[in-house]
Enzyme design. Structure first.
Site, PDB file in Angstrom:
ATOM      1  N   HIS A 114       0.807  -1.220   0.000  1.00 40.36           N
ATOM      2  CA  HIS A 114       0.000   0.000   0.000  1.00 40.36           C
ATOM      3  C   HIS A 114       0.832   1.258   0.000  1.00 40.36           C
ATOM      4  O   HIS A 114       0.335   2.343  -0.254  1.00 40.36           O
ATOM      5  CB  HIS A 114      -0.954   0.008   1.194  1.00 40.36           C
ATOM      6  CG  HIS A 114      -0.240  -0.046   2.491  1.00 40.36           C
ATOM      7  ND1 HIS A 114       0.013   1.083   3.217  1.00 40.36           N
ATOM      8  CD2 HIS A 114       0.333  -1.085   3.148  1.00 40.36           C
ATOM      9  CE1 HIS A 114       0.704   0.720   4.292  1.00 40.36           C
ATOM     10  NE2 HIS A 114       0.904  -0.574   4.271  1.00 40.36           N
ATOM     11  N   HIS A 147       6.925   7.241   4.933  1.00 38.77           N
ATOM     12  CA  HIS A 147       6.295   6.611   3.785  1.00 38.77           C
ATOM     13  C   HIS A 147       5.625   7.717   2.976  1.00 38.77           C
ATOM     14  O   HIS A 147       5.580   8.868   3.419  1.00 38.77           O
ATOM     15  CB  HIS A 147       5.260   5.572   4.246  1.00 38.77           C
ATOM     16  CG  HIS A 147       4.168   6.188   5.028  1.00 38.77           C
ATOM     17  ND1 HIS A 147       4.196   6.289   6.403  1.00 38.77           N
ATOM     18  CD2 HIS A 147       3.019   6.815   4.647  1.00 38.77           C
ATOM     19  CE1 HIS A 147       3.127   6.934   6.813  1.00 38.77           C
ATOM     20  NE2 HIS A 147       2.383   7.267   5.768  1.00 38.77           N
ATOM     21  N   HIS A 149       2.406   8.959  -0.012  1.00 41.19           N
ATOM     22  CA  HIS A 149       1.111   8.769  -0.672  1.00 41.19           C
ATOM     23  C   HIS A 149       1.213   9.470  -2.028  1.00 41.19           C
ATOM     24  O   HIS A 149       1.815  10.546  -2.116  1.00 41.19           O
ATOM     25  CB  HIS A 149      -0.015   9.387   0.157  1.00 41.19           C
ATOM     26  CG  HIS A 149      -0.087   8.818   1.558  1.00 41.19           C
ATOM     27  ND1 HIS A 149      -0.918   7.766   1.884  1.00 41.19           N
ATOM     28  CD2 HIS A 149       0.578   9.146   2.702  1.00 41.19           C
ATOM     29  CE1 HIS A 149      -0.763   7.472   3.170  1.00 41.19           C
ATOM     30  NE2 HIS A 149       0.140   8.298   3.695  1.00 41.19           N
ATOM     31  N   GLU A 159      -2.722  13.413   0.788  1.00 46.94           N
ATOM     32  CA  GLU A 159      -3.848  13.105   1.669  1.00 46.94           C
ATOM     33  C   GLU A 159      -4.486  14.409   2.141  1.00 46.94           C
ATOM     34  O   GLU A 159      -5.682  14.613   2.003  1.00 46.94           O
ATOM     35  CB  GLU A 159      -3.372  12.261   2.862  1.00 46.94           C
ATOM     36  CG  GLU A 159      -2.888  10.897   2.430  1.00 46.94           C
ATOM     37  CD  GLU A 159      -3.208   9.818   3.445  1.00 46.94           C
ATOM     38  OE1 GLU A 159      -2.640   9.858   4.545  1.00 46.94           O
ATOM     39  OE2 GLU A 159      -4.037   8.931   3.124  1.00 46.94           O
ATOM     40  N   HIS A 172       5.105  11.361   4.746  1.00 47.45           N
ATOM     41  CA  HIS A 172       4.780  11.345   6.174  1.00 47.45           C
ATOM     42  C   HIS A 172       5.952  10.813   6.986  1.00 47.45           C
ATOM     43  O   HIS A 172       6.329   9.649   6.846  1.00 47.45           O
ATOM     44  CB  HIS A 172       3.550  10.464   6.440  1.00 47.45           C
ATOM     45  CG  HIS A 172       2.267  11.097   5.986  1.00 47.45           C
ATOM     46  ND1 HIS A 172       1.119  10.379   5.746  1.00 47.45           N
ATOM     47  CD2 HIS A 172       1.972  12.403   5.762  1.00 47.45           C
ATOM     48  CE1 HIS A 172       0.159  11.227   5.374  1.00 47.45           C
ATOM     49  NE2 HIS A 172       0.655  12.455   5.366  1.00 47.45           N
ATOM     50  N   THR A 254      -4.309   7.472   8.970  1.00 43.90           N
ATOM     51  CA  THR A 254      -5.173   7.588   7.786  1.00 43.90           C
ATOM     52  C   THR A 254      -5.474   6.224   7.171  1.00 43.90           C
ATOM     53  O   THR A 254      -5.928   6.129   6.037  1.00 43.90           O
ATOM     54  CB  THR A 254      -4.540   8.507   6.728  1.00 43.90           C
ATOM     55  OG1 THR A 254      -3.315   7.926   6.289  1.00 43.90           O
ATOM     56  CG2 THR A 254      -4.287   9.894   7.295  1.00 43.90           C
ATOM     57  N   THR A 255      -5.189   5.175   7.930  1.00 40.94           N
ATOM     58  CA  THR A 255      -5.489   3.810   7.508  1.00 40.94           C
ATOM     59  C   THR A 255      -6.132   3.098   8.700  1.00 40.94           C
ATOM     60  O   THR A 255      -5.936   3.500   9.842  1.00 40.94           O
ATOM     61  CB  THR A 255      -4.196   3.063   7.115  1.00 40.94           C
ATOM     62  OG1 THR A 255      -3.244   3.233   8.157  1.00 40.94           O
ATOM     63  CG2 THR A 255      -3.639   3.603   5.817  1.00 40.94           C
TER      64      THR A 255
HETATM   65 ZN   LIG Z   1       0.619   8.272   5.669  1.00 40.84          ZN
END
Ligand SMILES: [Zn+2]
Length: 308
Positions: A114, A147, A149, A159, A172, A254-255
């Protein structure tokens, strides 16, 4: 009959438990060199109940995350958000202080299906672990992982969005509050994590400081692929030029399970990377061998929160 059957069954049961433990240990997807995956934001992705889900479809269906058992995803302090600069409250915070944010050697890069996640080696010297203080944070927050996005193209990917504007990507940097002793213990507290959000925008040239971050993405094209970075990563050079101006609010991972434990710092100055560098992330694959793109959660409701 009872005593006899329990006597013969116990060693057998213990043997089965031992075998199951061996199987689960062997199936653990992270090498000895890395922190266990449970030590990270997004840790839930390693859990079996969510395996087999296409991450593209998963993100498209993120509204259903709130229905997961034990999930906070339907809570009132969720992230990310659409930040409206006009309605945010001006406040003066102390300056951030970034410690050990220089060259980090032999970082572990993992495609976890992911995102591309970068962490320190387990044997990383304690005294050299990056950490942050100041910035209005109450205490010392130690680096755990970073990580990113990103989108399928540069019209989206971040995000957080600013006045309804998306950036092509968002980095992030995840830290945990050292007063709780460990990342896992910090996740039980509302001030457990401090995440620094950095917007990525497309610039005319390559960003040399991002080379070590993107150059080995080709080694981790598939889910669970892992490699050790051969070049040093300088955290301070991944930060925007201006770190004194930022948005601050209380939010969540956010997950799933979207725990509401994050003090968010979203820098308003973006960092430039080239389209070619951005494209290297888009070539990664998710669990099902599809392109791993659009791995961002949509904006969540503000409820009665204030953005400073
Ligand atoms: Zn993140």
């Amino acid at each position: 009959m009872m005593p006899q059957s329990s006597l013969t069954c116990c060693p057998f049961v213990m043997f089965i438990v031992f075998v199951l433990l061996l199987i689960s240990a062997a199936g653990f997807p992270v090498s000895d060199e890395a922190y266990p995956s449970s030590a990270f934001e997004h840790w839930i992705y390693g859990k079996s109940n969510l395996k087999g889900t296409s991450w593209n479809k998963w993100y498209a269906n993120s509204g259903a995350w709130a229905n997961l058992t034990g999930s906070s995803c339907g809570g009132k302090q969720q992230s990310p958000i659409n930040i409206n600069p006009r309605s945010s409250v001006r406040k003066t915070f102390p300056k951030f202080r970034f410690h050990n944010y220089g060259n980090i050697d032999r970082m572990i890069l993992m495609n976890n299906g992911h995102t591309a996640m970068y962490s320190l080696q387990r044997k990383f010297p304690k005294g050299r672990i990056p950490y942050i203080t100041g910035g209005g944070l109450n205490g010392t927050y130690e680096f755990a992982q970073f990580h990113l996005h990103w989108g399928n193209d540069s019209t989206r990917g971040s995000e957080h969005i600013i006045a309804s504007k998306s950036y092509p990507g968002e980095l992030h940097l995840v830290h945990f509050n050292t007063k709780y002793g460990s990342f896992a213990d910090a996740t039980a507290h509302s001030d457990g994590l401090a995440v620094l959000g950095i917007f990525l925008k497309i610039g005319p040239g390559e960003n040399p400081y991002f080379r070590p971050v993107v150059d080995q993405l080709g080694d981790v094209l598939q889910n669970h692929d892992e490699t050790i970075l051969t070049n040093l990563v300088s955290f301070k050079d991944l930060l925007p030029k201006q770190t004194t101006s930022f948005y601050r609010y209380s939010g969540s991972l956010t997950t799933p399970f979207c725990q509401q434990i994050v003090i968010w710092t979203v820098f308003d100055t973006p960092v430039e990377v080239s389209e070619k560098q951005m494209n290297k992330f888009r070539k990664l694959e998710n669990l099902e061998g599809e392109h791993l793109v659009n791995n961002f959660r949509p904006s969540q409701k503000m409820h009665d929160r204030t953005v400073f």
